[in-house]
Design a protein around this motif. Structure first.
Motif, PDB file in Angstrom:
ATOM      1  N   ARG A   1      38.003 -12.600 -29.835  1.00 11.46           N
ATOM      2  CA  ARG A   1      37.010 -11.576 -30.602  1.00 11.46           C
ATOM      3  C   ARG A   1      37.030 -11.580 -32.188  1.00 11.46           C
ATOM      4  O   ARG A   1      36.040 -11.911 -32.835  1.00 11.46           O
ATOM      5  N   ARG A   2      38.266 -11.372 -32.495  1.00  9.78           N
ATOM      6  CA  ARG A   2      38.533 -11.194 -33.981  1.00  9.78           C
ATOM      7  C   ARG A   2      38.075 -12.545 -34.752  1.00  9.78           C
ATOM      8  O   ARG A   2      37.368 -12.645 -35.737  1.00  9.78           O
ATOM      9  N   PHE A   3      38.635 -13.770 -34.035  1.00 12.86           N
ATOM     10  CA  PHE A   3      38.237 -15.169 -34.727  1.00 12.86           C
ATOM     11  C   PHE A   3      36.815 -15.008 -34.766  1.00 12.86           C
ATOM     12  O   PHE A   3      36.382 -15.822 -35.451  1.00 12.86           O
ATOM     13  N   GLN A   4      36.098 -14.763 -33.359  1.00 11.46           N
ATOM     14  CA  GLN A   4      34.773 -15.091 -33.183  1.00 11.46           C
ATOM     15  C   GLN A   4      34.009 -14.203 -34.211  1.00 11.46           C
ATOM     16  O   GLN A   4      32.933 -14.780 -34.935  1.00 11.46           O
ATOM     17  N   ARG A   5      34.532 -13.128 -34.855  1.00 13.33           N
ATOM     18  CA  ARG A   5      33.760 -12.321 -35.836  1.00 13.33           C
ATOM     19  C   ARG A   5      33.992 -13.022 -37.005  1.00 13.33           C
ATOM     20  O   ARG A   5      33.039 -12.896 -38.073  1.00 13.33           O
ATOM     21  N   GLN A   6      35.141 -13.673 -37.289  1.00 12.73           N
ATOM     22  CA  GLN A   6      35.234 -14.449 -38.574  1.00 12.73           C
ATOM     23  C   GLN A   6      34.360 -15.624 -38.644  1.00 12.73           C
ATOM     24  O   GLN A   6      33.439 -15.748 -39.816  1.00 12.73           O
ATOM     25  N   VAL A   7      33.988 -16.013 -37.582  1.00 10.85           N
ATOM     26  CA  VAL A   7      32.975 -17.134 -37.465  1.00 10.85           C
ATOM     27  C   VAL A   7      31.718 -16.585 -37.788  1.00 10.85           C
ATOM     28  O   VAL A   7      30.866 -17.132 -38.794  1.00 10.85           O
ATOM     29  N   LEU A   8      31.078 -15.457 -37.175  1.00 11.69           N
ATOM     30  CA  LEU A   8      29.951 -14.973 -37.547  1.00 11.69           C
ATOM     31  C   LEU A   8      29.887 -14.410 -38.989  1.00 11.69           C
ATOM     32  O   LEU A   8      28.851 -14.457 -39.584  1.00 11.69           O
ATOM     33  N   ALA A   9      30.801 -14.124 -39.464  1.00 17.28           N
ATOM     34  CA  ALA A   9      30.806 -13.627 -40.977  1.00 17.28           C
ATOM     35  C   ALA A   9      30.745 -14.867 -41.860  1.00 17.28           C
ATOM     36  O   ALA A   9      29.928 -14.531 -42.964  1.00 17.28           O
ATOM     37  N   LEU A  10      31.180 -15.883 -41.544  1.00 20.24           N
ATOM     38  CA  LEU A  10      31.062 -16.920 -42.340  1.00 20.24           C
ATOM     39  C   LEU A  10      29.623 -17.853 -42.150  1.00 20.24           C
ATOM     40  O   LEU A  10      28.837 -18.440 -42.817  1.00 20.24           O
ATOM     41  N   LYS A  11      29.289 -17.889 -40.765  1.00 21.84           N
ATOM     42  CA  LYS A  11      28.038 -18.548 -40.453  1.00 21.84           C
ATOM     43  C   LYS A  11      27.171 -17.387 -39.620  1.00 21.84           C
ATOM     44  O   LYS A  11      27.348 -17.286 -38.366  1.00 21.84           O
TER      45      LYS A  11
ATOM     46  N   GLN B   1      41.259 -22.098 -46.580  1.00 27.01           N
ATOM     47  CA  GLN B   1      41.044 -20.887 -47.269  1.00 27.01           C
ATOM     48  C   GLN B   1      41.460 -21.093 -48.747  1.00 27.01           C
ATOM     49  O   GLN B   1      40.650 -20.539 -49.831  1.00 27.01           O
ATOM     50  N   LEU B   2      42.478 -21.677 -49.364  1.00 26.59           N
ATOM     51  CA  LEU B   2      42.885 -22.150 -50.551  1.00 26.59           C
ATOM     52  C   LEU B   2      41.705 -23.043 -51.103  1.00 26.59           C
ATOM     53  O   LEU B   2      41.358 -22.615 -52.384  1.00 26.59           O
ATOM     54  N   GLU B   3      41.180 -23.931 -50.522  1.00 25.45           N
ATOM     55  CA  GLU B   3      40.035 -24.871 -50.912  1.00 25.45           C
ATOM     56  C   GLU B   3      38.887 -23.957 -51.002  1.00 25.45           C
ATOM     57  O   GLU B   3      37.881 -24.526 -51.629  1.00 25.45           O
ATOM     58  N   GLY B   4      38.616 -22.773 -50.528  1.00 24.15           N
ATOM     59  CA  GLY B   4      37.246 -22.051 -50.440  1.00 24.15           C
ATOM     60  C   GLY B   4      36.263 -22.741 -49.528  1.00 24.15           C
ATOM     61  O   GLY B   4      35.174 -22.652 -49.835  1.00 24.15           O
ATOM     62  N   ASP B   5      36.870 -23.666 -48.748  1.00 21.75           N
ATOM     63  CA  ASP B   5      35.849 -24.522 -47.655  1.00 21.75           C
ATOM     64  C   ASP B   5      35.303 -23.513 -46.675  1.00 21.75           C
ATOM     65  O   ASP B   5      36.092 -23.572 -45.496  1.00 21.75           O
ATOM     66  N   LEU B   6      34.092 -23.037 -46.730  1.00 21.09           N
ATOM     67  CA  LEU B   6      33.846 -21.983 -45.609  1.00 21.09           C
ATOM     68  C   LEU B   6      33.215 -22.594 -44.355  1.00 21.09           C
ATOM     69  O   LEU B   6      33.785 -22.115 -43.411  1.00 21.09           O
ATOM     70  N   ASP B   7      32.903 -23.843 -44.496  1.00 24.11           N
ATOM     71  CA  ASP B   7      32.367 -24.534 -43.186  1.00 24.11           C
ATOM     72  C   ASP B   7      33.831 -24.962 -42.464  1.00 24.11           C
ATOM     73  O   ASP B   7      33.759 -24.938 -41.257  1.00 24.11           O
ATOM     74  N   LEU B   8      34.589 -25.542 -43.047  1.00 23.85           N
ATOM     75  CA  LEU B   8      35.996 -25.798 -42.377  1.00 23.85           C
ATOM     76  C   LEU B   8      36.380 -24.703 -41.737  1.00 23.85           C
ATOM     77  O   LEU B   8      37.043 -24.409 -40.582  1.00 23.85           O
ATOM     78  N   GLN B   9      36.546 -23.456 -42.610  1.00 22.30           N
ATOM     79  CA  GLN B   9      37.000 -22.072 -41.932  1.00 22.30           C
ATOM     80  C   GLN B   9      36.331 -21.798 -40.728  1.00 22.30           C
ATOM     81  O   GLN B   9      37.019 -21.243 -39.727  1.00 22.30           O
ATOM     82  N   ALA B  10      35.181 -21.905 -40.568  1.00 23.42           N
ATOM     83  CA  ALA B  10      34.280 -21.536 -39.495  1.00 23.42           C
ATOM     84  C   ALA B  10      34.725 -22.502 -38.365  1.00 23.42           C
ATOM     85  O   ALA B  10      34.883 -21.864 -37.176  1.00 23.42           O
ATOM     86  N   VAL B  11      35.008 -23.636 -38.573  1.00 25.52           N
ATOM     87  CA  VAL B  11      35.173 -24.575 -37.679  1.00 25.52           C
ATOM     88  C   VAL B  11      36.718 -24.138 -36.924  1.00 25.52           C
ATOM     89  O   VAL B  11      36.931 -24.074 -35.740  1.00 25.52           O
ATOM     90  N   ILE B  12      37.575 -23.901 -37.592  1.00 26.48           N
ATOM     91  CA  ILE B  12      38.911 -23.622 -37.421  1.00 26.48           C
ATOM     92  C   ILE B  12      39.046 -22.198 -36.582  1.00 26.48           C
ATOM     93  O   ILE B  12      39.564 -21.976 -35.720  1.00 26.48           O
ATOM     94  N   PHE B  13      38.325 -21.107 -37.173  1.00 26.26           N
ATOM     95  CA  PHE B  13      37.965 -19.896 -36.605  1.00 26.26           C
ATOM     96  C   PHE B  13      37.469 -20.007 -35.206  1.00 26.26           C
ATOM     97  O   PHE B  13      37.951 -19.541 -34.206  1.00 26.26           O
ATOM     98  N   ALA B  14      36.399 -21.099 -35.158  1.00 25.46           N
ATOM     99  CA  ALA B  14      35.862 -21.137 -33.750  1.00 25.46           C
ATOM    100  C   ALA B  14      37.091 -21.586 -32.737  1.00 25.46           C
ATOM    101  O   ALA B  14      37.139 -21.430 -31.516  1.00 25.46           O
TER     102      ALA B  14
END
Length: 186
Positions: A115-125, A86-99
């Protein structure tokens, strides 16, 4: 070249060396996993994180720990990786971690958190695949949210059908059958 620029180049070179060394340790750990030498693999994954606690190395250790059903220890590695991504702003990496976190919390029976983490994945990807949708459908079913489970299951089936993935289509049909049976039993 000024002293400051030279110092930065030396520092960058050292950083790359440390990262390459940690990457080689991760490869050794993966080889140990292939040979089912779990204790050595864990020591190597941890050594890689000690050398370079970057998100990628923490994710590798977290995935290993989750595979070994050490879910809380895996979370302990993934959360700092998420903070760094999140500090680096790496959205793809965030999606992987959320998944990864969603899968772990699903295993722990924490379906709302999953489900909350899955929503984060959907928000990013915005291009979640049939497999993810089917997993989310199962989570919704376990949480007693039949309408959501059915919607996600149907979406998963359509995506699998579009992709020509017969196995996932079959899985989606099975999930939809369980949802229908559950709905009639209520």
């Amino acid at each position: 070249m000024g002293e400051t620029a030279r110092a930065c180049c030396v520092q960058d070179g050292h950083r790359k060396h440390v990262m390459n060394f940690a990457n080689s340790i991760v490869r050794q750990a993966e080889n140990c996993c292939a040979e089912q030498h779990w204790e050595r693999a864990e020591r190597l994954f941890r050594a890689a994180v000690e050398q370079d606690p970057s998100p990628g190395h923490r994710i590798a250790l977290g995935a290993f720990l989750a595979d070994r059903q050490q879910y809380h220890a895996a979370i302990g590695q993934l959360m700092p990786a998420l903070d760094a991504a999140q500090l680096e702003g790496d959205l793809d990496l965030q999606a992987v971690i959320f998944a990864d976190l969603a899968a772990i919390y699903r295993e722990l029976g924490e379906f709302e958190l999953a489900r909350r983490f899955q929503r984060q994945v959907l928000a990013l990807k915005h291009d979640a695949g049939a497999g993810e949708l089917l997993a989310w459908s199962a989570d919704a079913l376990l949480a007693g949210k039949l309408t959501l489970a059915e919607q996600l299951g149907r979406q998963a089936f359509e995506f699998a059908e579009d992709a020509g993935d017969i196995e996932l289509q079959s899985d989606a049909c099975g999930t939809l059958g369980v949802i229908a049976a559950r709905g009639h039993c209520l």
